[in-house]
Design an enzyme around this catalytic site. Structure first.
Site, PDB file in Angstrom:
ATOM      1  N   LYS A 245       8.041   3.946  -1.348  1.00 61.03           N
ATOM      2  CA  LYS A 245       8.809   5.274  -1.893  1.00 61.03           C
ATOM      3  C   LYS A 245      10.024   4.938  -1.971  1.00 61.03           C
ATOM      4  O   LYS A 245      11.353   5.550  -3.078  1.00 61.03           O
ATOM      5  CB  LYS A 245       9.169   6.712  -1.437  1.00 61.03           C
ATOM      6  CG  LYS A 245       7.382   7.634  -0.797  1.00 61.03           C
ATOM      7  CD  LYS A 245       7.210   8.136  -2.093  1.00 61.03           C
ATOM      8  CE  LYS A 245       5.706   8.556  -2.211  1.00 61.03           C
ATOM      9  NZ  LYS A 245       5.855   9.467  -3.364  1.00 61.03           N
TER      10      LYS A 245
ATOM     11  N   TYR B 225       3.478   2.554   3.803  1.00 59.50           N
ATOM     12  CA  TYR B 225       4.200   4.152   2.231  1.00 59.50           C
ATOM     13  C   TYR B 225       5.966   4.146   2.436  1.00 59.50           C
ATOM     14  O   TYR B 225       5.896   4.422   1.132  1.00 59.50           O
ATOM     15  CB  TYR B 225       3.884   4.975   2.957  1.00 59.50           C
ATOM     16  CG  TYR B 225       4.234   6.586   2.526  1.00 59.50           C
ATOM     17  CD1 TYR B 225       3.538   7.227   1.349  1.00 59.50           C
ATOM     18  CD2 TYR B 225       4.653   7.236   3.417  1.00 59.50           C
ATOM     19  CE1 TYR B 225       3.560   7.778   0.729  1.00 59.50           C
ATOM     20  CE2 TYR B 225       5.395   8.382   2.711  1.00 59.50           C
ATOM     21  CZ  TYR B 225       4.429   9.083   1.386  1.00 59.50           C
ATOM     22  OH  TYR B 225       4.687  10.323   1.146  1.00 59.50           O
TER      23      TYR B 225
HETATM   24  N1  NAD Z   1       2.873  16.561   2.421  1.00 60.16           N
HETATM   25  C1  NAD Z   1       4.647  16.445   2.489  1.00 60.16           C
HETATM   26  O1  NAD Z   1       4.163  16.618   3.728  1.00 60.16           O
HETATM   27  C2  NAD Z   1       5.239  14.978   1.950  1.00 60.16           C
HETATM   28  C3  NAD Z   1       6.387  14.707   2.476  1.00 60.16           C
HETATM   29  C4  NAD Z   1       6.832  13.421   1.257  1.00 60.16           C
HETATM   30  C5  NAD Z   1       6.586  13.568   0.458  1.00 60.16           C
HETATM   31  N2  NAD Z   1       5.669  14.060  -0.392  1.00 60.16           N
HETATM   32  C6  NAD Z   1       4.818  13.229  -1.830  1.00 60.16           C
HETATM   33  O2  NAD Z   1       4.605  14.708  -1.872  1.00 60.16           O
HETATM   34  C7  NAD Z   1       3.963  13.955  -3.283  1.00 60.16           C
HETATM   35  C8  NAD Z   1       2.725  15.496  -3.518  1.00 60.16           C
HETATM   36  O3  NAD Z   1       2.172  14.874  -1.827  1.00 60.16           O
HETATM   37  P1  NAD Z   1       0.621  16.116  -0.900  1.00 60.16           P
HETATM   38  O4  NAD Z   1       1.109  15.890  -0.190  1.00 60.16           O
HETATM   39  O5  NAD Z   1       0.824  17.088  -2.331  1.00 60.16           O
HETATM   40  O6  NAD Z   1      -0.799  14.860  -1.816  1.00 60.16           O
HETATM   41  P2  NAD Z   1      -2.344  14.598  -1.956  1.00 60.16           P
HETATM   42  O7  NAD Z   1      -3.110  14.312  -1.637  1.00 60.16           O
HETATM   43  O8  NAD Z   1      -2.479  16.186  -1.824  1.00 60.16           O
HETATM   44  O9  NAD Z   1      -1.258  14.950  -4.047  1.00 60.16           O
HETATM   45  C9  NAD Z   1      -1.392  13.770  -4.766  1.00 60.16           C
HETATM   46  C10 NAD Z   1      -2.385  14.054  -5.590  1.00 60.16           C
HETATM   47  O10 NAD Z   1      -2.291  12.475  -6.224  1.00 60.16           O
HETATM   48  C11 NAD Z   1      -3.331  12.349  -6.940  1.00 60.16           C
HETATM   49  N3  NAD Z   1      -3.436  10.930  -7.603  1.00 60.16           N
HETATM   50  C12 NAD Z   1      -3.039  10.042  -6.141  1.00 60.16           C
HETATM   51  N4  NAD Z   1      -3.267   8.775  -6.365  1.00 60.16           N
HETATM   52  C13 NAD Z   1      -3.273   9.084  -8.121  1.00 60.16           C
HETATM   53  C14 NAD Z   1      -3.560   7.968  -9.306  1.00 60.16           C
HETATM   54  N5  NAD Z   1      -3.415   6.797  -8.908  1.00 60.16           N
HETATM   55  N6  NAD Z   1      -3.310   8.533 -10.497  1.00 60.16           N
HETATM   56  C15 NAD Z   1      -3.469  10.279 -10.495  1.00 60.16           C
HETATM   57  N7  NAD Z   1      -3.362  10.694  -9.841  1.00 60.16           N
HETATM   58  C16 NAD Z   1      -3.645  10.594  -8.201  1.00 60.16           C
HETATM   59  C17 NAD Z   1      -4.481  12.402  -5.833  1.00 60.16           C
HETATM   60  O11 NAD Z   1      -5.890  13.205  -6.641  1.00 60.16           O
HETATM   61  C18 NAD Z   1      -3.928  14.086  -5.509  1.00 60.16           C
HETATM   62  O12 NAD Z   1      -4.660  14.952  -6.314  1.00 60.16           O
HETATM   63  C19 NAD Z   1       3.471  12.065  -3.163  1.00 60.16           C
HETATM   64  O13 NAD Z   1       4.147  11.789  -3.841  1.00 60.16           O
HETATM   65  C20 NAD Z   1       4.343  12.331  -1.177  1.00 60.16           C
HETATM   66  O14 NAD Z   1       4.154  11.249  -1.111  1.00 60.16           O
HETATM   67  C21 NAD Z   1       4.463  14.435   0.599  1.00 60.16           C
END
Ligand code: NAD
Length: 311
Positions: free
Chosen positions: A144, A140
């Protein structure tokens, strides 16, 4: 930001939906999401949901090409899943991002990319500055870091306006509650059922938690600031909280009588995490939400909304 055409990939998910809810007030918002983990009910009224996969270039080119801003949140977000299936994770997180960069070359928009503190790995030089060398510990994190490199290259080769935001531990309403959920949503949901809160290790490990509404503000600031173009920023509170402190706070806010239970440390978990947020502060960002206030809002939301699921 007003009267813009905004695309939010992953806008049916946790963070993307908060960005969409904020921007739909004054802008046209299109969400690209294949509902892999996202939910249709997270999409705000007034936003258009296009069920498409970012791995499929043809299905997103026109939407991205027309956008003024693209907030790219879609990803395979689970570290555990990335270890189980690195090829799938690479497809969504790297190829998907590359498709968006390519489509942006056909248009005029700016990309604000959701990167992660996972690019740093277990680096002891706290607080972590953006200049630290990435050394991810999971597929992962590699995806990134790789996506960030593609952004840099597209900026340098084509002058594409891009910003990468390295989120630390984000929490708030609508955070998913599956087996890979964040520690805060797990603790809250166990506390609401008076179940034990399980800490892996001694509880003295620390994290830098940031409330989702502050993350939304950081995204909008990065989008609107031309000075941010071509750069990488930590998005965090800049405060360190131990997991034990967190467990106690959750129990207090919920008013639960959950015991705190200690289990074996999990291999691969990092010990401490803390961001230096000096760079994004220089753009004008200041975290507004305390951990307590954010936790109260989150507890309120889970107790209202997820009641059915908890039974
Ligand atoms: N939540 C955290 O603490 C955190 C920390 C660091 C980075 N991030 C990053 O922030 C972003 C949002 O994360 P989140 O926590 O909201 O996760 P989440 O899983 O709630 O949101 C991800 C969304 O992407 C969609 N998705 C996945 N694969 C897809 C594809 N192939 N095509 C179209 N849509 C797709 C999913 O259906 C989902 O709605 C991500 O890129 C994640 O890596 C999150």
């Amino acid at each position: 930001m007003r009267n813009k055409l905004v695309v939010v990939t992953g806008g049916a998910g946790f963070i993307g939906s908060h960005i969409a809810w904020e921007l739909v007030k004054d802008n046209d918002v299109v969400i690209i999401d294949n509902l892999y983990t996202g939910k249709e009910e997270n999409v705000p009224p007034g936003a258009k949901l296009v069920k498409a996969d970012i791995r499929n270039y043809g299905s997103i080119t026109e939407l991205i090409g027309n956008a003024d801003y693209v907030f790219h949140e879609a990803a395979q977000v689970s570290v555990v899943e990335s270890i189980r299936d690195p090829v799938f994770t690479e497809g969504v997180n790297v190829l998907g991002t590359l498709n968006i960069l390519k489509a942006l070359l056909e248009g005029h928009g700016k990309l604000i990319f959701a990167s992660s503190a996972a690019v740093y790995g277990d680096n002891p030089n706290l607080p972590l500055r953006e200049t630290e060398r990435p050394r991810p510990l999971s597929p992962y994190g590699v995806t990134k870091a790789t996506a960030e490199e593609y952004l840099r290259v597209y900026h340098e080769l084509y002058g594409l306006p891009i910003v990468a935001l390295r989120y630390f531990n984000v929490f708030g309403p609508r955070q998913g509650l599956n087996q890979y959920a964040g520690v805060i949503s797990i603790f809250i949901n166990r506390a609401l059922k008076n179940e034990p809160l399980v800490i892996f290790g001694d509880g003295k490990q620390t994290r830098d938690f940031i409330y989702v509404k502050d993350v939304v503000r950081a995204n909008i600031l990065a989008a609107e600031s031309r000075r941010a173009n071509g750069r990488v920023f930590n998005v965090a509170s800049g405060r360190q909280t131990t997991v034990l402190e967190l467990a106690r706070k959750v129990i207090e806010i919920v008013g639960a009588n959950s015991p705190i239970v200690f289990d074996k440390p999990r291999p691969g978990d990092i010990r401490h995490s803390l961001a230096d947020i000096g760079e994004i502060k220089r753009l004008g960002f200041e975290p507004e939400w305390s951990l307590e206030e954010g936790l109260k809002k989150t507890v309120e939301w889970y107790s209202k909304t997820e009641g059915e699921e908890r039974k």
